[in-house]
Design a protein around this motif. Structure first.
Motif, PDB file in Angstrom:
ATOM      1  N   PRO A  99       3.078   0.312   3.730  1.00 40.39           N
ATOM      2  CA  PRO A  99       2.747  -0.984   4.324  1.00 40.39           C
ATOM      3  C   PRO A  99       2.942  -2.071   3.267  1.00 40.39           C
ATOM      4  O   PRO A  99       2.635  -1.845   2.097  1.00 40.39           O
ATOM      5  CB  PRO A  99       1.251  -0.854   4.659  1.00 40.39           C
ATOM      6  CG  PRO A  99       0.916   0.604   4.476  1.00 40.39           C
ATOM      7  CD  PRO A  99       1.891   1.117   3.475  1.00 40.39           C
ATOM      8  N   ARG A 128      -6.132  -3.374  13.030  1.00 41.15           N
ATOM      9  CA  ARG A 128      -4.690  -3.586  13.254  1.00 41.15           C
ATOM     10  C   ARG A 128      -3.865  -2.715  12.305  1.00 41.15           C
ATOM     11  O   ARG A 128      -2.835  -2.154  12.675  1.00 41.15           O
ATOM     12  CB  ARG A 128      -4.327  -5.067  13.012  1.00 41.15           C
ATOM     13  CG  ARG A 128      -4.793  -6.061  14.053  1.00 41.15           C
ATOM     14  CD  ARG A 128      -3.944  -6.084  15.316  1.00 41.15           C
ATOM     15  NE  ARG A 128      -2.513  -6.058  15.119  1.00 41.15           N
ATOM     16  CZ  ARG A 128      -1.725  -7.112  14.995  1.00 41.15           C
ATOM     17  NH1 ARG A 128      -2.229  -8.330  15.052  1.00 41.15           N
ATOM     18  NH2 ARG A 128      -0.418  -6.976  14.853  1.00 41.15           N
ATOM     19  N   PHE A 129      -4.330  -2.631  11.061  1.00 43.19           N
ATOM     20  CA  PHE A 129      -3.638  -1.808  10.052  1.00 43.19           C
ATOM     21  C   PHE A 129      -3.599  -0.355  10.521  1.00 43.19           C
ATOM     22  O   PHE A 129      -2.543   0.298  10.512  1.00 43.19           O
ATOM     23  CB  PHE A 129      -4.383  -1.936   8.714  1.00 43.19           C
ATOM     24  CG  PHE A 129      -3.762  -1.194   7.559  1.00 43.19           C
ATOM     25  CD1 PHE A 129      -2.981  -1.855   6.621  1.00 43.19           C
ATOM     26  CD2 PHE A 129      -3.987   0.169   7.381  1.00 43.19           C
ATOM     27  CE1 PHE A 129      -2.427  -1.174   5.530  1.00 43.19           C
ATOM     28  CE2 PHE A 129      -3.430   0.858   6.306  1.00 43.19           C
ATOM     29  CZ  PHE A 129      -2.654   0.184   5.387  1.00 43.19           C
ATOM     30  N   PHE A 132       4.043  -8.791   7.842  1.00 45.99           N
ATOM     31  CA  PHE A 132       3.450  -7.488   7.506  1.00 45.99           C
ATOM     32  C   PHE A 132       4.396  -6.447   8.066  1.00 45.99           C
ATOM     33  O   PHE A 132       4.837  -6.554   9.216  1.00 45.99           O
ATOM     34  CB  PHE A 132       2.066  -7.370   8.160  1.00 45.99           C
ATOM     35  CG  PHE A 132       1.466  -5.985   8.073  1.00 45.99           C
ATOM     36  CD1 PHE A 132       0.670  -5.618   6.998  1.00 45.99           C
ATOM     37  CD2 PHE A 132       1.692  -5.047   9.075  1.00 45.99           C
ATOM     38  CE1 PHE A 132       0.120  -4.335   6.916  1.00 45.99           C
ATOM     39  CE2 PHE A 132       1.154  -3.765   9.010  1.00 45.99           C
ATOM     40  CZ  PHE A 132       0.371  -3.408   7.910  1.00 45.99           C
ATOM     41  N   PHE A 159      -4.585  -8.708   6.865  1.00 50.42           N
ATOM     42  CA  PHE A 159      -4.165  -8.019   8.080  1.00 50.42           C
ATOM     43  C   PHE A 159      -5.369  -7.156   8.463  1.00 50.42           C
ATOM     44  O   PHE A 159      -5.770  -6.278   7.696  1.00 50.42           O
ATOM     45  CB  PHE A 159      -2.908  -7.176   7.826  1.00 50.42           C
ATOM     46  CG  PHE A 159      -2.224  -6.744   9.085  1.00 50.42           C
ATOM     47  CD1 PHE A 159      -1.545  -7.665   9.860  1.00 50.42           C
ATOM     48  CD2 PHE A 159      -2.270  -5.422   9.506  1.00 50.42           C
ATOM     49  CE1 PHE A 159      -0.910  -7.270  11.043  1.00 50.42           C
ATOM     50  CE2 PHE A 159      -1.648  -5.027  10.687  1.00 50.42           C
ATOM     51  CZ  PHE A 159      -0.968  -5.959  11.449  1.00 50.42           C
ATOM     52  N   ALA A 205      -6.361   0.194   4.156  1.00 45.78           N
ATOM     53  CA  ALA A 205      -6.506  -1.069   4.894  1.00 45.78           C
ATOM     54  C   ALA A 205      -7.424  -2.016   4.129  1.00 45.78           C
ATOM     55  O   ALA A 205      -7.110  -3.201   3.945  1.00 45.78           O
ATOM     56  CB  ALA A 205      -7.081  -0.781   6.285  1.00 45.78           C
ATOM     57  N   LYS A 221      -8.305  -4.626   9.506  1.00 46.89           N
ATOM     58  CA  LYS A 221      -8.365  -3.168   9.333  1.00 46.89           C
ATOM     59  C   LYS A 221      -7.952  -2.397  10.592  1.00 46.89           C
ATOM     60  O   LYS A 221      -7.141  -1.468  10.521  1.00 46.89           O
ATOM     61  CB  LYS A 221      -9.786  -2.806   8.930  1.00 46.89           C
ATOM     62  CG  LYS A 221     -10.002  -1.371   8.590  1.00 46.89           C
ATOM     63  CD  LYS A 221     -11.358  -1.257   7.909  1.00 46.89           C
ATOM     64  CE  LYS A 221     -11.898   0.139   7.939  1.00 46.89           C
ATOM     65  NZ  LYS A 221     -13.199   0.222   7.287  1.00 46.89           N
ATOM     66  N   GLU A 228       0.851  -1.188   0.000  1.00 50.99           N
ATOM     67  CA  GLU A 228       0.000   0.000   0.000  1.00 50.99           C
ATOM     68  C   GLU A 228       0.884   1.234   0.000  1.00 50.99           C
ATOM     69  O   GLU A 228       2.095   1.148   0.198  1.00 50.99           O
ATOM     70  CB  GLU A 228      -0.931   0.009   1.226  1.00 50.99           C
ATOM     71  CG  GLU A 228      -2.242  -0.705   0.994  1.00 50.99           C
ATOM     72  CD  GLU A 228      -3.011  -0.154  -0.205  1.00 50.99           C
ATOM     73  OE1 GLU A 228      -2.999   1.076  -0.409  1.00 50.99           O
ATOM     74  OE2 GLU A 228      -3.609  -0.935  -0.957  1.00 50.99           O
TER      75      GLU A 228
END
Ligand code: PLP
Ligand code: COI
Length: 343
Positions: free
Chosen positions: A128, A99-100, A147, A95, A80, A97, A59
């Motif tokens: 990310p 947490r992102f 991640f 992963f 996310a 949202k 991202e």
């Protein structure tokens, strides 16, 4: 907040190592708690899935210092969500949202000294990414993943900033019909590397890719979506299943309609109508590109010149640019939920 001693005004779009990054590992079917680390290196098996079968998605978003001194990000919830879609398409675990968003917050907070000051023209680019990390030799997804998020302060993506660029129509495709053009996977960018080197060698700033099915419709460039302004001053932007759903473009559609009272249309756009002079302005839009004006498209030696010219951003593009960046930098009120404060 004392900022790092960096010549913010002269930054290009490059990598500068900052102090901290975020890491979380996925093993035995779950993500660990994640951590901030100073270690910018990764040690992996030579047979890691990412090396053999390019199982990686990423991202891109930015952190800004607003006029009143806050550090903010722009619509990270959409990054996310898009990363979840990208991961699912490559059979990777998502992963979550929340947490992102928490990881973005932690990473930016840990590197706040690198968030360029308001008015400097620079921003902190946030990257990310996620990859399959365990050895895989038969073609199948990995079982273990990492991640990560790192940051780097950046200036304009294209040299010259707001000066119009010349792009060319590419003979290569970056995506396939029903392929992966609509997700943010490293493999799409690998596809574009030869074409971008060749474009640069020929003196063009970027490639415009046509739809891979019929090669008659405008899609996007290697790193940005495209917007056009028609002769009535309205915005028209390509509709296609093989382009990345740009967060900048989706935001500009709202800005154009709700802030500037423009009509916005998302539809198939043929190269033929662009060549025929249907549009007076053209711009590339994305997190890195923001809005970069296009003055000329070269289609195999035939120049398609926009009325806005090669000196300055077109009038409507400039209004879109000023409104979008005003929202991002806190001088124009944002629609609800667009600004994510790093406290
Ligand atoms: N299209 C491509 C191929 C990109 O790499 C990007 C950059 O992220 C974009 C479009 C713009 O997307 P966004 O506005 O979400 O950054
Ligand atoms: C972004 O705009 O975030 C991208 O990922 C595009 C890339 C060409 C830097």
């Amino acid at each position: 907040m004392i900022k790092k001693d960096i010549d913010w005004g002269n930054l290009g779009f490059g990598y500068i190592k900052t102090d901290k990054r975020y890491v979380s590992d996925y093993k035995d079917g779950k993500w660990d708690d994640g951590r901030i680390t100073e270690d910018d290196t990764i040690t992996l098996s030579e047979c890691a899935c990412v090396f053999q079968y390019a199982q990686t998605v990423f991202e891109g978003l930015k952190a800004y210092t607003t006029k009143d001194g806050k550090t903010v990000c722009f619509r990270p919830d959409l990054n996310a969500e898009r990363m979840m879609t990208s991961a699912e398409r490559l059979e990777m675990p998502v992963f979550p949202k929340e947490r992102f968003l928490d990881a973005v917050r932690q990473t930016v907070k840990a590197n706040e000294e690198y968030v360029p000051p308001y008015g400097s023209g620079a921003t902190l680019y946030i990257r990310p990414f996620m990859f399959g990390s365990n050895p895989v030799i038969g073609v199948k997804p990995a079982d273990e993943y990492q991640f990560r998020i790192f940051t780097t302060p950046v200036g304009p993506y294209f040299k010259g900033g707001a000066k119009p660029i010349t792009v060319r129509i590419s003979d290569f495709d970056r995506a396939a019909p029903h392929g992966t053009g609509d997700i943010k996977a490293g493999l799409n960018y690998a596809m574009s590397l030869h074409a971008i080197v060749d474009a640069h060698n020929e003196g063009y700033a970027e490639n415009i890719y046509l739809d891979p099915g019929s090669r008659t419709k405008i899609e996007e460039t290697g790193g940005a979506n495209i917007i056009f302004i028609d002769s009535d001053g309205n915005m028209v932007t390509p509709k296609s299943g093989s382009i990345l759903p740009s967060i900048t473009r989706r935001s500009l559609m709202v800005v154009a309609e709700k802030y500037l009272g423009m009509k916005v249309t998302q539809r198939e756009i043929t190269l033929e109508e662009v060549a025929g002079g249907a549009f007076k302005e053209c711009g590339l839009c994305g997190t890195a590109a923001v809005i970069s004006p296009v003055g000329c498209i070269n289609d195999h030696g035939k120049e398609i010149r926009f009325a806005s010219g090669m000196e300055e951003m077109g009038e409507v593009t400039k209004k879109l640019y000023d409104t979008l960046t005003g929202i991002q930098m806190g001088t124009i009120e944002a629609p609800e939920g667009w600004i994510f404060e790093i406290d």
